[in-house]
Design a protein around this motif. Structure first.
Motif, PDB file in Angstrom:
ATOM      1  N   GLY A 101       0.777  -1.232   0.000  1.00 37.45           N
ATOM      2  CA  GLY A 101       0.000   0.000   0.000  1.00 37.45           C
ATOM      3  C   GLY A 101       0.806   1.279   0.000  1.00 37.45           C
ATOM      4  N   TYR A 153      -6.758  -4.892   1.964  1.00 36.74           N
ATOM      5  CA  TYR A 153      -6.379  -3.878   2.959  1.00 36.74           C
ATOM      6  C   TYR A 153      -7.579  -3.097   3.502  1.00 36.74           C
ATOM      7  CZ  TYR A 153      -1.479  -4.216   1.344  1.00 36.74           C
ATOM      8  OH  TYR A 153      -0.220  -4.629   1.034  1.00 36.74           O
ATOM      9  N   ASP A 154      -8.514  -2.811   2.608  1.00 32.95           N
ATOM     10  CA  ASP A 154      -9.543  -1.840   2.995  1.00 32.95           C
ATOM     11  C   ASP A 154     -10.781  -2.454   3.629  1.00 32.95           C
ATOM     12  OD1 ASP A 154      -7.929   0.191   2.257  1.00 32.95           O
ATOM     13  OD2 ASP A 154      -8.850   0.543   0.303  1.00 32.95           O
ATOM     14  N   ALA A 253      -4.143   1.248   5.007  1.00 31.10           N
ATOM     15  CA  ALA A 253      -5.178   0.191   5.010  1.00 31.10           C
ATOM     16  C   ALA A 253      -6.382   0.664   5.823  1.00 31.10           C
ATOM     17  CB  ALA A 253      -4.606  -1.092   5.603  1.00 31.10           C
ATOM     18  N   ASP A 342      -0.928  -1.874   5.555  1.00 31.69           N
ATOM     19  CA  ASP A 342      -0.952  -2.010   4.097  1.00 31.69           C
ATOM     20  C   ASP A 342       0.307  -2.720   3.610  1.00 31.69           C
ATOM     21  OD1 ASP A 342       0.857  -0.056   4.709  1.00 31.69           O
ATOM     22  OD2 ASP A 342       0.033   1.460   3.356  1.00 31.69           O
TER      23      ASP A 342
END
Ligand code: BGC
Length: 718
Positions: A101, A153-154, A253, A342
């Motif tokens: 990320g 990640y999200d 994240a 991330d």
């Protein structure tokens, strides 16, 4: 297996909405057996007639997708009905993820836009012996699912409100079938449930659910709600000094979940992603939340626990628990550095550092064999091994002590489990790695130059740097010697010609001694001794012990030196000092995080500082298994259970416990390929009692007296 099936995908872009695919069919005649073979470009969840086809989650797992993609096999027979509907929900998973990320690489951009898809075959065998194959093709359909967004990640966004589904025809997708391989690693599964301990209001007014344990997986919740109400929460690992929710350390994240309710009582959890967390912050929740409404579901590779550690010191016991949880939280198909921010990548250095402890704690043979196949598959044309496997940092320079995972991990898996298969599979890869160094160095017979992580997170790092003060050429050359030595040993086990490498190894040792006659740091001493580079290891170990005492009886080592530090001390007569480091409770030490309430191993000894403040959020994981490598010292030195190179896999075992009177007792056991080995010592008024049980022949050494024994249980006094 030869697949007749085609890759299929949704016929139009859906934005972030996850597609669901389906195949409907009627059973024409009695079925004896129905088997599903399935895989995806992404991660999938498959159901037949509304029921999961298996226990797998996040299938098909994470491999070097360009070369190797696993398919799973499910027995559908018990789920068959007269009319059948197979549904496959598809998320981005690791395949289309923007990992890592904090960077924007070309590789990442390519990944983010590549199409998702599935490939499956249903093999029906009728009772009359005839067969039929329903293979994914244009007759399969797809629709937008209720998963509006899902990403590693999200997190996940889900709309549970009733809506009419509009299924459409799929599109064929041109993608390789050559890459398909049967499931090779362990299955990823929901392995444990951790009930929420408490729901409380933080000083800043936010509502927080505490699971009491950091885990990797997801939260399942039950809620009674009106249609359209929302459940929204974000994951975190720790509370800040004021007791408020904190997750700045997740970096980019988002790690959040948003669920829109349907009418009534409902239970739900994300299905295509995972999080590393101990807490969740409830941002929206219908009604007054109570702990009974939340369950933490720990998701990891289906590993069998083989090791047990316990002792009379409760803080050490908590450390042991943290080590096991650190492994569970990071052995989700690939050994990752951490499960929350991330990142969540298969860092080779971390895996190498921890592989021995990992292999005693759990049966990780299959797990590592799969990952090492990926390591080999991802190895670059010049033999370089990536920083992470799968190699999501293809531009990253190969670093000493990271790339060496190519040699260290197979050798350890062989030692622990005794099967030379892993050596056979990895021999070429090991050789390529050693050759890579030979070609990359600026000076023959050492590894000079290059870009390395050094003694990553060494406590003797100059201000502002993550790299300890140990010389990079020193570390790189030491690991060059070590990997070459392991390659030679491997060659000998396999009966391969490795004479040239044996000579190379001798030259490296000689040149190392000339070039680095002295050590400047704790880590330098540790490596020189442990890798057989010091001419007089005892003298070096004494000097190391003095240095540690001068440093205030505290370690200064980082990722590279720490795993071997206690070993080196106890091997050369400084067991007491090794225990002093182990039992130390002030920063820096293994027990300091325990004092601060850790439930997993931290990336930094002072992830939370004595004043309650955090280490910088740019790199502060609270679930980073690497320093948990100290477990291997507990098994091998404190309890004394050693593998023998001449009898790998514990066909025979060498037991030499090294007790310390600051503990009343300590016990360790490993369930090996040849049965159990257990060692316990107890400090009594009459001296120290040693109780040792071995299911295999053993050599036991206590108070300088060595005995060769048959399988059995023995008690000795020392
Ligand atoms: C990771 C590590 C890794 C390191 C390499 C970090 O971001 O979390 O554990 O080994 O980078 O320098």
């Amino acid at each position: 297996m030869e697949f007749q099936a085609e890759w299929i995908t949704n016929s139009r872009e859906t934005g972030s909405i996850c597609p669901v695919f389906r195949k409907q069919w009627k059973t024409k005649q009695p079925v004896k057996k129905a088997v599903l073979y399935l895989t995806a470009l992404g991660v999938y969840e498959a159901r037949l007639n509304g029921k999961p086809v298996g226990e797998e989650v996040l299938a098909p797992g994470w491999t070097v997708y360009e070369k190797r993609l696993q398919y799973q096999t499910y027995d559908l027979t018990p789920l068959l009905e007269a009319s059948n509907e197979l549904r496959i929900l598809l998320g981005k998973g690791w395949f289309r993820s923007p990992m890592p990320g904090w960077m924007e690489t070309e590789d990442q951009k390519r990944r983010a836009v590549q199409p998702g898809g599935i490939l499956g075959e249903i093999h029906l065998t009728y009772t009359d012996g005839s067969t039929e194959v329903l293979a994914s093709d244009e007759s399969w359909e797809w629709a937008e699912s209720q998963v509006l967004f899902s990403e590693i990640y999200d997190g996940e966004i889900y709309d549970a409100e009733e809506k009419t589904e509009a299924f459409e025809s799929v599109k064929l997708l041109d993608w390789s079938k050559e890459i398909l391989i049967p499931q090779e690693g362990e299955r990823i599964r929901e392995m444990e449930v951790v009930e929420a301990k408490e729901v409380f209001t933080a000083p800043n007014g936010e509502t927080i659910v505490d699971f009491g344990q950091e885990i990797t997986g997801y939260v399942e919740f039950t809620v009674a709600a009106r249609a359209g109400a929302r459940v929204r929460f974000t994951h975190g690992e720790v509370l800040d000094a004021e007791g408020n929710f904190y997750n700045e350390n997740y970096r980019s994240a988002k790690a959040s979940v948003c669920y829109t309710c349907r009418e009534g009582v409902q239970t739900w959890h994300p299905r295509l992603t995972f999080f590393g967390f101990r807490y969740i912050r409830l941002e929206e929740f219908p009604g007054t939340p109570s702990p009974r409404q939340f369950r933490g579901i720990a998701v990891y590779s289906e590993l069998k626990r083989t090791g047990e550690l316990s002792c009379s010191n409760e803080k050490l016991n908590q450390l042991f628990s943290n080590i096991f949880w650190g492994q569970k939280g990071n052995f989700l198909d690939v050994p990752t550095d951490c499960p929350q921010r991330d990142e969540r990548l298969g860092w080779t250095g971390d895996a190498q550092v921890f592989v021995k402890a990992a292999s005693y704690n759990y049966d990780v043979e299959k797990f590592f064999i799969k990952w090492l196949h990926d390591l080999g598959a991802a190895q670059r044309a010049d033999g370089a091994v990536g920083q992470v496997i799968p190699d999501y940092l293809p531009e990253g320079a190969p670093s000493a002590a990271w790339g060496d995972a190519a040699a260290i991990c197979p050798w350890q898996i062989y030692l622990t489990y005794g099967n030379p298969k892993v050596l056979r599979d990895q021999f070429e890869s090991m050789k390529k790695w050693v050759d890579y160094i030979t070609n990359a160095t600026k000076e023959a017979d050492l590894w000079i130059g290059g870009t390395h992580f050094g003694d990553w997170l060494g406590l003797d790092a100059p201000a502002g740097s993550y790299k300890g003060s140990s010389r990079e050429d020193f570390i790189a050359s030491a690991f060059y010697a070590h990997s070459t030595e392991l390659l030679v040993k491997t060659g000998k086990v396999l009966g391969k010609e490795v004479g040239d490498y044996e000579k190379l190894q001798q030259r490296i040792v000689e040149k190392f001694r000339q070039t680095f006659p002295d050590c400047r740091t704790q880590t330098e001493y540790v490596l020189a001794i442990w890798f057989g580079l010091a001419e007089n290891p005892k003298d070096f170990a004494d000097k190391l012990a003095k240095m540690i005492e001068r440093d205030g009886t505290q370690m200064k080592t980082g990722f590279v030196g720490t795993p071997y530090l206690l070993h080196v001390l106890s091997k050369y007569g400084h067991t007491e000092l090794a225990y002093s480091l182990l039992l130390r409770e002030e920063y820096p030490s293994w027990l300091y995080p325990v004092e601060k309430g850790a439930t997993t191993i931290w990336e930094h000894w002072d992830g939370i500082m004595p004043d309650g403040k955090f280490w910088s959020p740019d790199m502060n994981s609270f679930n980073h298994y690497a320093y948990g490598a100290v477990a291997d010292w507990i098994y091998e030195e404190a309890a004394g259970i050693h593998t023998m190179e001449e009898a790998p896999g514990f066909a025979r075992v060498y037991v030499e416990p090294k007790p310390d009177r600051r503990l009343q007792w300590l016990k360790a056991s490993i369930q090996t390929r040849h049965g159990l080995v257990e060692s316990k010592w107890t400090v009594t008024d009459a001296g120290i009692r040693f109780e040792i049980t071995v299911d295999m022949p053993a050599v036991i050494r206590i108070s300088g007296m060595e005995r060769t024994v048959e399988p059995g249980s023995y008690t000795f006094w020392g």
